[in-house]
Scaffold this active site. Structure first.
Site, PDB file in Angstrom:
ATOM      1  N   ASP A  35     -14.617  66.172  68.701  1.00  0.00           N
ATOM      2  CA  ASP A  35     -14.699  67.316  67.930  1.00  0.00           C
ATOM      3  C   ASP A  35     -16.081  67.789  67.403  1.00  0.00           C
ATOM      4  O   ASP A  35     -16.522  68.871  67.472  1.00  0.00           O
ATOM      5  CB  ASP A  35     -13.792  67.145  66.478  1.00  0.00           C
ATOM      6  N   GLY A 119      -9.102  53.474  55.570  1.00  0.00           N
ATOM      7  CA  GLY A 119      -9.926  52.742  56.515  1.00  0.00           C
ATOM      8  C   GLY A 119      -9.425  52.474  57.824  1.00  0.00           C
ATOM      9  O   GLY A 119      -9.711  51.824  58.614  1.00  0.00           O
ATOM     10  N   GLY A 121      -8.204  54.759  60.121  1.00  0.00           N
ATOM     11  CA  GLY A 121      -7.937  55.959  61.111  1.00  0.00           C
ATOM     12  C   GLY A 121      -7.080  56.893  61.109  1.00  0.00           C
ATOM     13  O   GLY A 121      -7.052  57.705  61.807  1.00  0.00           O
ATOM     14  N   GLU A 157     -18.284  65.343  53.305  1.00  0.00           N
ATOM     15  CA  GLU A 157     -18.289  64.200  54.003  1.00  0.00           C
ATOM     16  C   GLU A 157     -19.702  63.986  54.684  1.00  0.00           C
ATOM     17  O   GLU A 157     -20.328  62.972  54.835  1.00  0.00           O
ATOM     18  CB  GLU A 157     -17.134  63.964  54.757  1.00  0.00           C
ATOM     19  N   ASP A 169     -10.553  65.882  61.429  1.00  0.00           N
ATOM     20  CA  ASP A 169      -9.525  65.192  60.228  1.00  0.00           C
ATOM     21  C   ASP A 169      -9.367  66.319  59.106  1.00  0.00           C
ATOM     22  O   ASP A 169      -8.269  66.312  58.917  1.00  0.00           O
ATOM     23  CB  ASP A 169     -10.362  64.239  59.762  1.00  0.00           C
ATOM     24  N   TYR A 218     -20.603  55.346  64.329  1.00  0.00           N
ATOM     25  CA  TYR A 218     -20.070  56.627  64.559  1.00  0.00           C
ATOM     26  C   TYR A 218     -21.135  57.515  64.540  1.00  0.00           C
ATOM     27  O   TYR A 218     -21.479  58.343  65.478  1.00  0.00           O
ATOM     28  CB  TYR A 218     -19.302  56.960  63.232  1.00  0.00           C
TER      29      TYR A 218
HETATM   30  P1  ADP Z   1     -10.173  56.549  56.804  1.00  0.00           P
HETATM   31  O1  ADP Z   1     -10.501  58.383  56.596  1.00  0.00           O
HETATM   32  O2  ADP Z   1      -9.959  56.257  58.522  1.00  0.00           O
HETATM   33  O3  ADP Z   1      -9.155  56.025  55.941  1.00  0.00           O
HETATM   34  P2  ADP Z   1     -12.901  56.219  55.579  1.00  0.00           P
HETATM   35  O4  ADP Z   1     -13.628  55.009  55.411  1.00  0.00           O
HETATM   36  O5  ADP Z   1     -13.243  57.468  56.288  1.00  0.00           O
HETATM   37  O6  ADP Z   1     -11.514  55.717  56.312  1.00  0.00           O
HETATM   38  O7  ADP Z   1     -12.278  56.557  54.473  1.00  0.00           O
HETATM   39  C1  ADP Z   1     -11.855  55.463  53.292  1.00  0.00           C
HETATM   40  C2  ADP Z   1     -12.435  55.912  52.036  1.00  0.00           C
HETATM   41  O8  ADP Z   1     -11.777  56.990  51.453  1.00  0.00           O
HETATM   42  C3  ADP Z   1     -12.024  54.777  51.036  1.00  0.00           C
HETATM   43  O9  ADP Z   1     -12.870  53.592  51.217  1.00  0.00           O
HETATM   44  C4  ADP Z   1     -12.163  55.568  49.681  1.00  0.00           C
HETATM   45  O10 ADP Z   1     -13.786  55.426  49.316  1.00  0.00           O
HETATM   46  C5  ADP Z   1     -11.647  56.830  49.895  1.00  0.00           C
HETATM   47  N1  ADP Z   1     -10.253  56.915  49.628  1.00  0.00           N
HETATM   48  C6  ADP Z   1      -9.291  57.172  50.497  1.00  0.00           C
HETATM   49  N2  ADP Z   1      -8.235  57.295  49.854  1.00  0.00           N
HETATM   50  C7  ADP Z   1      -8.326  56.942  48.548  1.00  0.00           C
HETATM   51  C8  ADP Z   1      -7.609  56.955  47.382  1.00  0.00           C
HETATM   52  N3  ADP Z   1      -6.213  57.069  47.499  1.00  0.00           N
HETATM   53  N4  ADP Z   1      -8.258  56.481  46.292  1.00  0.00           N
HETATM   54  C9  ADP Z   1      -9.644  56.516  46.109  1.00  0.00           C
HETATM   55  N5  ADP Z   1     -10.400  56.606  47.090  1.00  0.00           N
HETATM   56  C10 ADP Z   1      -9.685  56.812  48.405  1.00  0.00           C
HETATM   57 MG    MG Z   2     -12.268  59.026  57.220  1.00  0.00          MG
END
Ligand code: ADP
Ligand code: MG
Length: 389
Positions: A35, A119, A121, A157, A169, A218
């Protein structure tokens, strides 16, 4: 999940929420790490996601509780230059981007719930960003189309959280369609819904491992792709033809060469997979998924022993057309295309095979392609009554 969240909000704040938003996670069928080179991806929104119940505050602050993380936080909307750190960076990012684009921010309190693993994916970050954006916009009384919202969430982001993710995403979570995957041209943001044939289901295979490198690896891959494109005189790899690549690939640093080879081949595979899926040629889609995994493992080097073991377990199990890692990699989830009539046995058998091959505890589940992020209800106080969208 939804009823429990509404009840939790009421118990915590002593009033009913005024609104509820939901944003799905996503799984990418094919087109990985393409992407940000303005290439092609084929993701779908999934049935799991993030919910936020909310009600306005009469002060310029957001008070948020995340049941997912068991954490509470507060963001002063007049002090967006102060990084709150951790998960609140997503809140600051979304608020900051909306403010920068001229939106009026209202204070609110909210409760977050999610059935998306974090976290892994499946883009819990994009789901969280889009849910937050929907709350701010609902309170402002404005609406944006799914692509515009996705661009805002991506900017949050990129610029505020500091992960240089592409648009996949956020666009998949924002513009998801029930029943269809989306072929996305990450340059034009054109979307082509590609229905999943009735005889197949998509299985999500969580390895139970989480990536440790977060944004750094990344961002490094992204820089390598940009360096590769520059070598060929282009800004992004999307514009490098296979003829150009074959002619001059020998001049490249071997690591950058492998990164480029992955992106060029993956773009071609993704376009072919969308056509094959549309034509119902599930065997071909599966074969392309298997090629994609090998390329991500050997050329792009973003797989992991756990992801390899999961893909192997899936491919050895009856009913599997194909499987691959999905998302940024280094851990998290794989995805498989499976014969519908074999799906139950497949999920149980893959989990058992994976458990025996590794020390990790997997989670395997099927998801249909789901609709994108939306306001489920918003009871507007200024005479709007109950607005269902
Ligand atoms: P992915 O997008 O693959 O799940 P990322 O590392 O990109 O992994 O994003 C995960 C982060 O997004 C978490 O560490 C948190 O900071 C935030 N996050 C995701 N879901 C929640 C939630 N339900 N409540 C609070 N923060 C969240
Ligand atoms: Mg993510």
């Amino acid at each position: 999940m939804q009823d429990a969240l509404l009840a939790e909000f009421a118990a915590r704040h002593g009033r009913a929420p005024q609104g509820l938003v939901r944003a799905p996670g996503r799984v990418n069928l094919i087109g990985e790490h393409t992407d940000y080179s303005e290439g092609f991806v084929l993701p779908m929104a999934i049935e799991r996601g993030v919910w936020i119940a909310f009600a306005p505050l009469d002060r310029p602050a957001v008070e948020l509780h995340s049941g997912t993380l068991g954490a509470e936080g507060r963001l002063d909307l007049t002090r967006l230059d102060e990084p709150p750190g951790g998960w609140l960076e997503y809140l600051r990012g979304v608020a900051g981007v909306l403010a920068a684009h001229g939106h009026l921010l209202t204070g609110w309190q909210g409760a977050v719930a999610s059935d998306l693993p974090v976290g892994s994916g499946l883009s819990s970050s994009a789901a969280f960003e889009l849910a937050l954006a929907h709350v701010f916009l609902a309170l402002e009384g404005s609406r944006l189309d799914p692509a515009a919202l996705a661009l805002l969430a991506q900017e949050a982001e990129n610029r505020w959280v500091g992960v240089q993710c592409g648009i996949m995403d956020q666009l998949a979570c924002s513009a998801g369609r029930q029943g269809s995957a989306l072929l996305i041209d990450c340059r034009s943001l054109d979307l082509r819904p590609v229905p999943i044939p009735a005889e197949a289901v998509v299985a999500i295979l969580d390895t139970g491992t989480r990536r440790s490198l977060h944004g750094s690896a990344y961002n490094e891959r992204r820089a390598q792709c940009e360096a590769g494109a520059r070598h060929f005189g282009h800004a992004v790899l999307r514009d490098v033809t296979s003829e150009e690549f074959d002619r001059r690939a020998g001049e490249l640093d071997p690591v950058v060469r492998r990164r480029c080879r992955h992106v060029l081949a993956e773009n071609a595979r993704t376009l072919e997979a969308a056509d094959a899926l549309e034509a119902g040629d599930l065997a071909r889609v599966g074969a392309l998924m298997v090629q994609s995994h090998a390329s991500l493992r050997d050329d792009f080097e973003v797989a992991s022993p756990a992801l390899d073991a999961m893909v192997e377990a899936a491919l050895a199990t009856d009913g599997c057309f194909g499987a691959r890692m999905t998302g940024a990699g280094f851990g998290g989830c794989a995805v498989a295309l499976v014969r519908r009539d074999a799906a139950d046995g497949f999920c149980a058998c893959v989990a058992e095979r994976y458990r025996r091959a590794t020390a990790h505890e997997p989670a395997v589940f099927v998801s249909a392609p789901a609709a994108g992020a939306r306001v489920l209800f918003h009871e507007s106080p200024d005479g709007g009554g109950l607005r269902l969208r």
